[in-house]
Design a protein around this motif. Structure first.
Motif, short mmCIF file in Angstrom:
data_model
loop_
_atom_site.label_atom_id
_atom_site.label_comp_id
_atom_site.label_asym_id
_atom_site.label_seq_id
_atom_site.Cartn_x
_atom_site.Cartn_y
_atom_site.Cartn_z
N ALA A 14 0.83 -1.20 0.00
CA ALA A 14 0.00 0.00 0.00
C ALA A 14 0.87 1.26 0.00
O ALA A 14 0.58 2.22 -0.72
CB ALA A 14 -0.92 0.00 1.22
N ILE A 15 1.92 1.24 0.79
CA ILE A 15 2.82 2.40 0.84
C ILE A 15 3.45 2.66 -0.51
O ILE A 15 3.49 3.79 -1.00
CB ILE A 15 3.90 2.18 1.91
N ILE A 16 3.93 1.58 -1.15
CA ILE A 16 4.57 1.72 -2.47
C ILE A 16 3.57 2.23 -3.50
O ILE A 16 3.89 3.06 -4.35
CB ILE A 16 5.17 0.38 -2.92
N GLY A 17 2.33 1.71 -3.42
CA GLY A 17 1.33 2.05 -4.43
C GLY A 17 0.75 3.44 -4.31
O GLY A 17 0.37 4.05 -5.32
N ILE A 18 0.68 3.97 -3.09
CA ILE A 18 -0.03 5.24 -2.90
C ILE A 18 0.88 6.40 -2.54
O ILE A 18 0.45 7.56 -2.57
CB ILE A 18 -1.12 5.07 -1.80
N ILE A 19 2.13 6.13 -2.20
CA ILE A 19 3.00 7.22 -1.75
C ILE A 19 3.38 8.21 -2.85
O ILE A 19 3.60 9.39 -2.55
CB ILE A 19 4.28 6.66 -1.08
N PRO A 20 3.45 7.81 -4.15
CA PRO A 20 3.74 8.83 -5.17
C PRO A 20 2.63 9.88 -5.21
O PRO A 20 1.46 9.54 -5.05
CB PRO A 20 3.79 8.02 -6.48
N PRO A 21 2.97 11.15 -5.39
CA PRO A 21 1.93 12.19 -5.43
C PRO A 21 0.89 11.90 -6.49
O PRO A 21 1.21 11.66 -7.65
CB PRO A 21 2.73 13.46 -5.77
N GLY A 22 -0.35 11.88 -6.10
CA GLY A 22 -1.44 11.59 -7.01
C GLY A 22 -2.68 12.36 -6.62
O GLY A 22 -2.67 13.19 -5.71
N LEU A 23 -3.78 12.09 -7.31
CA LEU A 23 -5.00 12.85 -7.10
C LEU A 23 -5.52 12.72 -5.67
O LEU A 23 -5.90 13.72 -5.05
CB LEU A 23 -6.08 12.38 -8.09
N ILE A 24 -5.52 11.51 -5.13
CA ILE A 24 -6.12 11.30 -3.81
C ILE A 24 -5.29 11.92 -2.70
O ILE A 24 -5.80 12.70 -1.88
CB ILE A 24 -6.30 9.78 -3.55
N ASN A 25 -4.00 11.60 -2.67
CA ASN A 25 -3.18 12.12 -1.56
C ASN A 25 -2.97 13.63 -1.65
O ASN A 25 -2.91 14.32 -0.63
CB ASN A 25 -1.84 11.39 -1.45
N LYS A 30 -4.53 19.16 0.14
CA LYS A 30 -5.14 20.44 -0.23
C LYS A 30 -6.31 20.77 0.70
O LYS A 30 -6.47 21.92 1.15
CB LYS A 30 -5.61 20.39 -1.67
N ILE A 31 -7.14 19.77 0.98
CA ILE A 31 -8.29 19.99 1.88
C ILE A 31 -7.79 20.36 3.27
O ILE A 31 -8.35 21.23 3.95
CB ILE A 31 -9.17 18.73 1.94
N ASN A 32 -6.70 19.71 3.71
CA ASN A 32 -6.15 20.02 5.02
C ASN A 32 -5.68 21.47 5.09
O ASN A 32 -5.91 22.16 6.09
CB ASN A 32 -4.98 19.08 5.32
N LEU A 33 -5.05 21.94 4.03
CA LEU A 33 -4.52 23.30 4.02
C LEU A 33 -5.63 24.35 3.98
O LEU A 33 -5.52 25.41 4.59
CB LEU A 33 -3.59 23.49 2.82
N LYS A 34 -6.71 24.04 3.27
CA LYS A 34 -7.75 25.05 3.05
C LYS A 34 -8.94 24.92 3.98
O LYS A 34 -9.63 25.92 4.25
CB LYS A 34 -8.23 24.97 1.59
N ALA A 40 -10.20 16.97 6.14
CA ALA A 40 -9.24 16.14 5.42
C ALA A 40 -9.32 14.69 5.90
O ALA A 40 -9.22 13.75 5.10
CB ALA A 40 -7.82 16.68 5.63
N MET A 41 -9.51 14.50 7.20
CA MET A 41 -9.60 13.15 7.75
C MET A 41 -10.86 12.44 7.25
O MET A 41 -10.84 11.24 6.96
CB MET A 41 -9.59 13.19 9.27
N LEU A 166 -1.77 8.52 3.55
CA LEU A 166 -2.63 9.68 3.39
C LEU A 166 -2.55 10.60 4.60
O LEU A 166 -2.54 11.83 4.47
CB LEU A 166 -4.08 9.23 3.16
N TYR A 167 -2.47 10.01 5.78
CA TYR A 167 -2.34 10.82 7.00
C TYR A 167 -1.00 11.56 7.00
O TYR A 167 -0.91 12.72 7.44
CB TYR A 167 -2.44 9.92 8.23
N SER A 168 0.03 10.89 6.49
CA SER A 168 1.35 11.53 6.42
C SER A 168 1.33 12.72 5.46
O SER A 168 1.97 13.74 5.71
CB SER A 168 2.40 10.52 5.96
N TYR A 169 0.59 12.58 4.36
CA TYR A 169 0.46 13.70 3.42
C TYR A 169 -0.20 14.89 4.10
O TYR A 169 0.20 16.04 3.88
CB TYR A 169 -0.36 13.28 2.20
N ILE A 170 -1.21 14.63 4.91
CA ILE A 170 -1.90 15.72 5.61
C ILE A 170 -0.93 16.45 6.53
O ILE A 170 -0.86 17.68 6.54
CB ILE A 170 -3.09 15.16 6.42
#
Length: 212
Positions: A14-25, A30-34, A40-41, A166-170
């Motif tokens: 899961a980490i390998i598959g989702i860690i690259p910057p993409g639409l979801i993360n 972005k939601i966390n920042l704004k 965001a959670m 995803l939590y790390s991205y936030i």
């Protein structure tokens, strides 16, 4: 110990598959920042819920084709074509998004962010073929068996791994807000490079199957 290997395998995959910057993360960041961490959670929870279903369906499908290497190879060939097209699109066709000046944005409800997470995650079909290949590969090395309890453990590890990223991205992008615009401007190049790398690895596996 019997369940540790599939759990860790799912978590790492899961980490390998989702860690690259993409639409979801990036949307989660972005939601966390704004709009703040709570919204965001809720977005992340919605996305992870769909990921759970996708991983589970992928492993069930993998169980069916586990004894069909020809089908696995066909999926790799289809994946190579898809990733090659995506690479060409992101590197040479798509225009880099322009950053906009900050403006006041009306906060959305938690429910709307939850369903937005589900929607964006549902539109992302990459996890299904990805986890099919991962689970079949693990099974070929006797690190995974297609039993219900083991499947659930693998899926649980994948869900927790996805949530962790995803939590790390936030948290990460909340600390480097100034650098977020740079990443967004170069998003197409980043994604195109990743899909290109995946396409090359997939091509190598295909050639190895036929000529290895």
């Amino acid at each position: 110990m019997v369940y540790l290997a599939p759990f860790l395998s799912g978590f790492i995959a899961a980490i390998i598959g989702i860690i690259p910057p993409g639409l979801i993360n990036m949307t989660a960041a972005k939601i966390n920042l704004k709009e703040g961490k709570k919204n965001a959670m809720w977005f992340v929870i919605g996305a992870v819920f769909v990921i759970f279903l996708q991983v589970y369906l992928a492993v069930l499908f993998a169980r069916v084709i586990d004894n069909r290497p020809d089908v696995v190879t066909l999926m790799r060939e289809i994946g190579f074509v898809i990733f090659s097209i995506l690479t060409i699109y992101f590197l040479f066709i798509a225009k880099d998004p322009k950053t906009k000046k900050k403006s006041k944005i009306k906060k959305s409800s938690k429910k709307s962010r939850f369903f937005l997470g589900m929607l964006l995650s549902g539109l992302n079909f990459f996890p299904i073929p990805y986890y099919v290949v991962v689970s079949v590969t693990l099974a070929s090395y006797n690190l995974f068996v297609f039993e219900n309890t083991v499947i659930f453990t693998f899926v649980l590890g994948s869900v927790l791994g996805s949530f962790a990223v995803l939590y790390s991205y936030i948290g990460f992008f909340g600390r480097i807000e100034k650098k977020t615009d740079y990443i967004m401007r170069n998003m197409n190049t980043i994604i195109g490079s990743i899909t290109g790398l995946v396409a090359i690895v997939t091509l190598f596996n295909i050639l190895n199957y036929y000529f290895g």
